[in-house]
Motif scaffolding. Sequence first.
Motif, PDB file in Angstrom:
ATOM      1  N   ARG A 154     111.870   4.887   2.349  1.00  0.00           N
ATOM      2  CA  ARG A 154     112.929   4.414   3.262  1.00  0.00           C
ATOM      3  C   ARG A 154     114.046   3.719   2.489  1.00  0.00           C
ATOM      4  N   HIS A 186     117.698   2.685   4.140  1.00  0.00           N
ATOM      5  CA  HIS A 186     117.398   1.866   5.323  1.00  0.00           C
ATOM      6  C   HIS A 186     117.050   0.436   4.901  1.00  0.00           C
ATOM      7  N   GLY A 187     118.011  -0.246   4.293  1.00  0.00           N
ATOM      8  CA  GLY A 187     117.772  -1.552   3.691  1.00  0.00           C
ATOM      9  C   GLY A 187     117.247  -2.606   4.654  1.00  0.00           C
ATOM     10  N   ASP A 188     117.801  -2.679   5.886  1.00  0.00           N
ATOM     11  CA  ASP A 188     117.389  -3.740   6.823  1.00  0.00           C
ATOM     12  C   ASP A 188     115.940  -3.576   7.254  1.00  0.00           C
ATOM     13  N   GLU A 189     115.614  -2.334   7.619  1.00  0.00           N
ATOM     14  CA  GLU A 189     114.220  -2.051   8.036  1.00  0.00           C
ATOM     15  C   GLU A 189     113.261  -2.434   6.914  1.00  0.00           C
ATOM     16  N   ALA A 226     113.669  -4.579   4.477  1.00  0.00           N
ATOM     17  CA  ALA A 226     113.592  -6.036   4.289  1.00  0.00           C
ATOM     18  C   ALA A 226     112.640  -6.654   5.314  1.00  0.00           C
ATOM     19  N   GLN A 227     112.742  -6.189   6.570  1.00  0.00           N
ATOM     20  CA  GLN A 227     111.859  -6.748   7.625  1.00  0.00           C
ATOM     21  C   GLN A 227     110.398  -6.441   7.329  1.00  0.00           C
ATOM     22  N   ASP A 251     109.046  -8.649   4.652  1.00  0.00           N
ATOM     23  CA  ASP A 251     108.753  -9.995   5.198  1.00  0.00           C
ATOM     24  C   ASP A 251     107.375 -10.020   5.850  1.00  0.00           C
ATOM     25  N   ARG A 297     111.133  -7.102  -3.737  1.00  0.00           N
ATOM     26  CA  ARG A 297     112.426  -6.955  -3.042  1.00  0.00           C
ATOM     27  C   ARG A 297     113.494  -6.443  -4.008  1.00  0.00           C
ATOM     28  N   ALA A 306     115.536  -3.025  -3.640  1.00  0.00           N
ATOM     29  CA  ALA A 306     116.993  -3.084  -3.533  1.00  0.00           C
ATOM     30  C   ALA A 306     117.633  -2.130  -4.556  1.00  0.00           C
TER      31      ALA A 306
END
Length: 465
Positions: A51, A56-59, A61-62, A65, A102, A106
Amino acid sequence: MKFGGVLVQDAAAIMHSAQLVVQTAHKNTRAVVVVSAMASVTDGLLDLADRARQGHGDEVAQAVDLLERRHEDAVQTVFSSSPAMAVQPVVDEEHALFVSLRQALAGVAMLHELTPRSRDLIVSFGERCSAPIMSAALRAAGLTSRSLTGGEAGIVTDDTFGSAAPLLEIARRTVPRALTPLLDRGLTPVVTGFVGANEEGVITTLGRGGSDYTATILGACLPADEVWIWKEVDGVMTADPKLVPDAVRVPALSYREVMELAWFGAKVLHPMTVAPVQEAGIPIRIRSAFLPASPGTIVRADAPETGPVKAVTSIRKLTALTIGGAAMIGTSDVVSRVFDLLATAQLPVLMISQSSSMANVSLVMTQTDAERATRLLHKEFVGSTAIRDITATPHVAVVAVVGDGMRGTPGVAARLFTSLASENINLLMIAQGSSEVNISVLIAEKEVQRAVRAIHAAFGLAATT
Ligand SMILES: Nc1ncnc2c1ncn2[C@@H]1O[C@H](COP(=O)(O)OP(=O)(O)O)[C@@H](O)[C@H]1O
Ligand SMILES: N[C@@H](CC(=O)OP(=O)(O)O)C(=O)O
């Protein structure tokens, strides 16, 4: 001692596994512990890497977490059982690992590129994050312990990212150099399964399910007296208990039998697990973490024969490729070129059959390998008269029976075929290994469960123990 994903999936599982180590340590036995990533984390990391590549960076990151919270929860729970121990160093260690994860994701997201090398780095975080928690659980249970990556423990591999091969000649020096001083000081080292490092120290992985392999590599290089692989199942069973509810434990298997079982789909062990310990004759014990009093399955050179067949296995999601052409008749050249091509591309073939006229040859491979093989074969033989056509039969499965005792025993194939015929199951291909310790058949994938149950019953396997 190796603990798989389910046996380290959360704090309760980790503490239970730690107790199994402590019980052994109390018997004056020195143990090295190998752990997998928490259950489903390896799949999750591979998915995140893909991903990230798609941007799909935001997905991503979540999801990282959530993964960090799952590990932190486990750390807090382990330490809550031992209030005198300082939790912060382990929290910090886990956090530092997640910062690196992360950063790696990234980088992939920014470049939209995921190389096998960066995929190995990303997926290694599963084991690198679980090992410090197991080590903390061992300390909480009264042992002294520290965690190490496979590379730190001396597992040097080649550069085949994704399925790296250990360089055993080197590891025989580097593993004892890394681990023996710790064992001599009374420590119980916890080593990340699945993860190694090449000669430059770059992280590699040993292939899916490779933590079993880590255990036998370490066992062979130390050398250990025994390698214990703790599982949820009570050892190697006569069939996958998910397919055959009345499958029973096989008490003893030879190295060759277990290798054939693993190669033909018994997911209980990684197919390479036996290789490092076989020559030195170090036994492997596959034991249940939930039935620790059970002897499980012992794997060694001289396992007694209990009958012609010890277990039945299956592999689904396969495709049969049939390669044909009149010019193949009487020439071995085309066939050898086909196999050279597949060997160079590292595409393993599970079953082979050639018609007696030699006009065609059929190969069974995984679906994804068959797609790649078809493309390569078209490219190699395009415009040649040697190969007229390549046809693919998808949705097929191999079912195999394995046992040293079938060597020289007549009637095994007849019993196998009769049991399938009585279920009206059509055989698409038949093969017997020249070592005569397995017979495998190709059938439609949808028939697998019925086939395995019928064969299990026909050989009376439920009554083995
Ligand atoms: N012959 C067999 N004996 C035992 N387990 C088998 C066999 N064939 C397939 N399996 C499957 O292997 C799984 C055990 O291995 P696995 O879950 O991969 O352990 P780990 O994650 O600890 O390495 C079981 O869930 C079981 O369904
Ligand atoms: N975590 C790796 C290595 C491994 O061996 O895992 P497990 O022991 O849970 O099968 C994988 O999932 O491939």
